[in-house]
Design an enzyme around this catalytic site. Structure first.
Site, PDB file in Angstrom:
ATOM      1  N   GLY A  65      -6.806  29.396 174.765  1.00 22.18           N
ATOM      2  CA  GLY A  65      -6.439  29.627 176.162  1.00 22.18           C
ATOM      3  C   GLY A  65      -5.577  28.537 176.762  1.00 22.18           C
ATOM      4  O   GLY A  65      -5.393  28.483 177.982  1.00 22.18           O
ATOM      5  N   GLU A  86     -11.124  28.559 165.126  1.00 18.64           N
ATOM      6  CA  GLU A  86     -10.522  28.506 166.457  1.00 18.64           C
ATOM      7  C   GLU A  86     -10.683  27.102 167.032  1.00 18.64           C
ATOM      8  O   GLU A  86     -11.725  26.792 167.645  1.00 18.64           O
ATOM      9  CB  GLU A  86     -11.214  29.510 167.387  1.00 18.64           C
ATOM     10  CG  GLU A  86     -11.095  30.942 166.932  1.00 18.64           C
ATOM     11  CD  GLU A  86     -11.256  31.898 168.114  1.00 18.64           C
ATOM     12  OE1 GLU A  86     -10.281  32.586 168.430  1.00 18.64           O
ATOM     13  OE2 GLU A  86     -12.328  31.919 168.731  1.00 18.64           O
ATOM     14  N   HIS A 102     -18.528  31.896 169.335  1.00 22.37           N
ATOM     15  CA  HIS A 102     -17.268  31.597 170.027  1.00 22.37           C
ATOM     16  C   HIS A 102     -17.421  30.295 170.815  1.00 22.37           C
ATOM     17  O   HIS A 102     -18.489  30.006 171.347  1.00 22.37           O
ATOM     18  CB  HIS A 102     -16.892  32.748 170.972  1.00 22.37           C
ATOM     19  CG  HIS A 102     -15.502  32.588 171.502  1.00 22.37           C
ATOM     20  ND1 HIS A 102     -15.215  31.780 172.571  1.00 22.37           N
ATOM     21  CD2 HIS A 102     -14.320  33.090 171.072  1.00 22.37           C
ATOM     22  CE1 HIS A 102     -13.911  31.799 172.790  1.00 22.37           C
ATOM     23  NE2 HIS A 102     -13.343  32.591 171.894  1.00 22.37           N
ATOM     24  N   ASN A 121     -10.013  39.733 171.450  1.00 25.19           N
ATOM     25  CA  ASN A 121     -11.179  39.338 172.241  1.00 25.19           C
ATOM     26  C   ASN A 121     -10.797  39.394 173.723  1.00 25.19           C
ATOM     27  O   ASN A 121     -10.104  38.513 174.212  1.00 25.19           O
ATOM     28  CB  ASN A 121     -11.584  37.914 171.814  1.00 25.19           C
ATOM     29  CG  ASN A 121     -12.748  37.382 172.624  1.00 25.19           C
ATOM     30  OD1 ASN A 121     -13.351  38.101 173.419  1.00 25.19           O
ATOM     31  ND2 ASN A 121     -13.069  36.110 172.423  1.00 25.19           N
ATOM     32  N   LYS A 137     -12.626  39.112 176.240  1.00 23.73           N
ATOM     33  CA  LYS A 137     -13.442  38.185 177.062  1.00 23.73           C
ATOM     34  C   LYS A 137     -13.908  38.882 178.338  1.00 23.73           C
ATOM     35  O   LYS A 137     -14.211  40.071 178.329  1.00 23.73           O
ATOM     36  CB  LYS A 137     -12.674  36.891 177.336  1.00 23.73           C
ATOM     37  CG  LYS A 137     -12.148  36.259 176.045  1.00 23.73           C
ATOM     38  CD  LYS A 137     -11.638  34.860 176.222  1.00 23.73           C
ATOM     39  CE  LYS A 137     -11.119  34.342 174.889  1.00 23.73           C
ATOM     40  NZ  LYS A 137     -10.687  32.951 174.945  1.00 23.73           N
ATOM     41  N   GLU A 168     -16.574  29.427 173.659  1.00 24.74           N
ATOM     42  CA  GLU A 168     -17.031  29.546 175.047  1.00 24.74           C
ATOM     43  C   GLU A 168     -18.542  29.745 175.109  1.00 24.74           C
ATOM     44  O   GLU A 168     -19.192  29.332 176.069  1.00 24.74           O
ATOM     45  CB  GLU A 168     -16.256  30.675 175.746  1.00 24.74           C
ATOM     46  CG  GLU A 168     -14.818  30.227 176.048  1.00 24.74           C
ATOM     47  CD  GLU A 168     -13.758  31.303 175.909  1.00 24.74           C
ATOM     48  OE1 GLU A 168     -14.094  32.497 175.941  1.00 24.74           O
ATOM     49  OE2 GLU A 168     -12.578  30.933 175.745  1.00 24.74           O
ATOM     50  N   SER A 196      -4.424  30.630 171.177  1.00 25.80           N
ATOM     51  CA  SER A 196      -3.053  30.770 171.689  1.00 25.80           C
ATOM     52  C   SER A 196      -2.102  31.483 170.730  1.00 25.80           C
ATOM     53  O   SER A 196      -0.898  31.197 170.691  1.00 25.80           O
ATOM     54  CB  SER A 196      -2.482  29.405 172.113  1.00 25.80           C
ATOM     55  OG  SER A 196      -3.248  28.877 173.184  1.00 25.80           O
TER      56      SER A 196
HETATM   57  P1  PGA Z   1      -6.596  32.774 173.250  1.00 28.30           P
HETATM   58  O1  PGA Z   1      -8.142  32.960 172.883  1.00 28.30           O
HETATM   59  O2  PGA Z   1      -5.806  33.633 172.289  1.00 28.30           O
HETATM   60  O3  PGA Z   1      -6.467  33.230 174.670  1.00 28.30           O
HETATM   61  O4  PGA Z   1      -6.283  31.322 173.070  1.00 28.30           O
HETATM   62  C1  PGA Z   1      -8.562  33.091 171.547  1.00 28.30           C
HETATM   63  C2  PGA Z   1     -10.042  33.265 171.478  1.00 28.30           C
HETATM   64  O5  PGA Z   1     -10.753  32.665 172.279  1.00 28.30           O
HETATM   65  O6  PGA Z   1     -10.537  34.008 170.619  1.00 28.30           O
END
Ligand code: PGA
Length: 321
Positions: free
Chosen positions: A237, A231, A161, A77, A79, A163, A277
């Protein structure tokens, strides 16, 4: 789901008393709490009832420690990151990477770069949108329709997601409708679920995940092209990855929820991937867990060689030669 009792939410056969779950109970707020013996035996009990179902569907590809019967799946992803130049470099690195054959690999570029990626990336890797509109396109300023994603070469879309849920404010029912529409048009859906830190600390991890899962289940007519991504929001993140045990205990509960609320077949076939992460250093240990069927990767998917390492962590599930 009204009850926050773990025993009410996860079947445990003849289990007489509440199991001790690391990091999921009100009494155990530390994220890195040790996994107790009783948790392990509880998971084994849940696992064994699911194994009976899944074993008959297991593919004969020499892979062990896999509860589900689906192929390992790794999504990147990207983003809201990248430029034409950085994405050209990333695509070039992915094209030259050596990827294990028995993994579905998908990347999700920002919308504006999908065409560039589609025309330069190897067919070995499929492309996903990061979001899609809830219905047919039209007068919806700033939105991208499922039809447009298909037109530009996408086979998948990420929905729900964290976010989108917690920064943009998308609600469960709306996300479920989006999933149903995308599936009806033939896109695969990476359906994200996961709890916030305060929800985990309040012992509500399963309540939150099951509510989000139910919103998908209530809306989708079929699970054939759905991949569930667990997640935890606190891990996204942040560099604070869930331990393999923390991820596994939610994954096994998700599979059990699917078994009880959808069907045994869907529980076995649906890939349940972990995100938050994940990187080249922690993916192998996570991949060893029986119910972790792959990963959704954010930051580390922006580096081609590291993403390839994560894709290739499928090897840690394989029988040692
Ligand atoms: P990250 O994000 O690996 O940077 O923690 C994962 C995601 O949001 O799918």
């Amino acid at each position: 789901m009204a009850s926050s009792s773990l025993t009410a939410q996860v079947s445990c056969g003849t289990q007489p008393s509440a199991p001790s779950f690391s990091g999921l109970r009100r009494t155990c707020p530390m994220l890195d709490a040790a996994v107790s013996f009783s948790h392990q035996s509880f998971c084994n009990r849940v696992n064994s009832s699911i194994r009976l179902v899944s074993s008959s569907h297991r593919s004969p590809r020499g892979v062990v420690a896999m509860a589900g019967s689906g192929k390992f799946f790794v999504g990147g992803n990207w983003k809201c990151n990248g430029t034409k130049d950085s994405i050209a470099k990333l695509v070039s690195d992915l094209n030259s990477a050596s990827l294990e054959a028995d993994v579905d690999v998908v990347v999700s570029p920002p919308f504006v770069y999908i065409d560039q990626v589609n025309s330069s990336l190897s067919d070995r890797i499929e492309i996903s949108g990061q979001n899609s509109w809830v219905g047919k396109g039209g007068a919806f300023t700033g939105e991208i329709s499922v039809e447009q994603l298909k037109d530009i070469g996408c086979k998948w879309v990420i929905l729900g997601h964290s976010e989108r849920r917690h920064v943009i404010g998308e609600q469960d029912e709306f996300i479920g409708k989006k999933a149903a529409y995308a599936l009806s048009e033939g896109l695969g859906v990476i359906a994200c679920i996961g709890e916030k830190l305060e929800e985990r600390e309040a012992g509500k991890t399963f309540d939150v995940c099951f509510d989000q899962l139910k919103a998908f289940a209530d809306a989708v007519p079929s699970w054939d092209k759905v991949v569930v991504a667990y997640e935890p929001v606190w891990a996204i993140g942040t560099g604070k990855v869930a331990s393999p045990q923390q991820a596994q205990e939610v994954h096994v509960a998700v599979r059990d929820w699917l078994k009880k609320n959808v069907s045994e077949e869907v529980a076995s076939k649906t890939r349940i991937i972990y995100g938050g992460s994940v990187n080249g250093g922690n993916c192998a240990e996570l991949a060893k867990e029986e119910d972790i069927d792959g990963f959704l990767v954010g930051g580390a998917s922006l580096k081609g060689p590291e993403f390839a390492t994560i894709v290739n962590s499928v090897t840690s599930k394989k029988v040692a030669a």
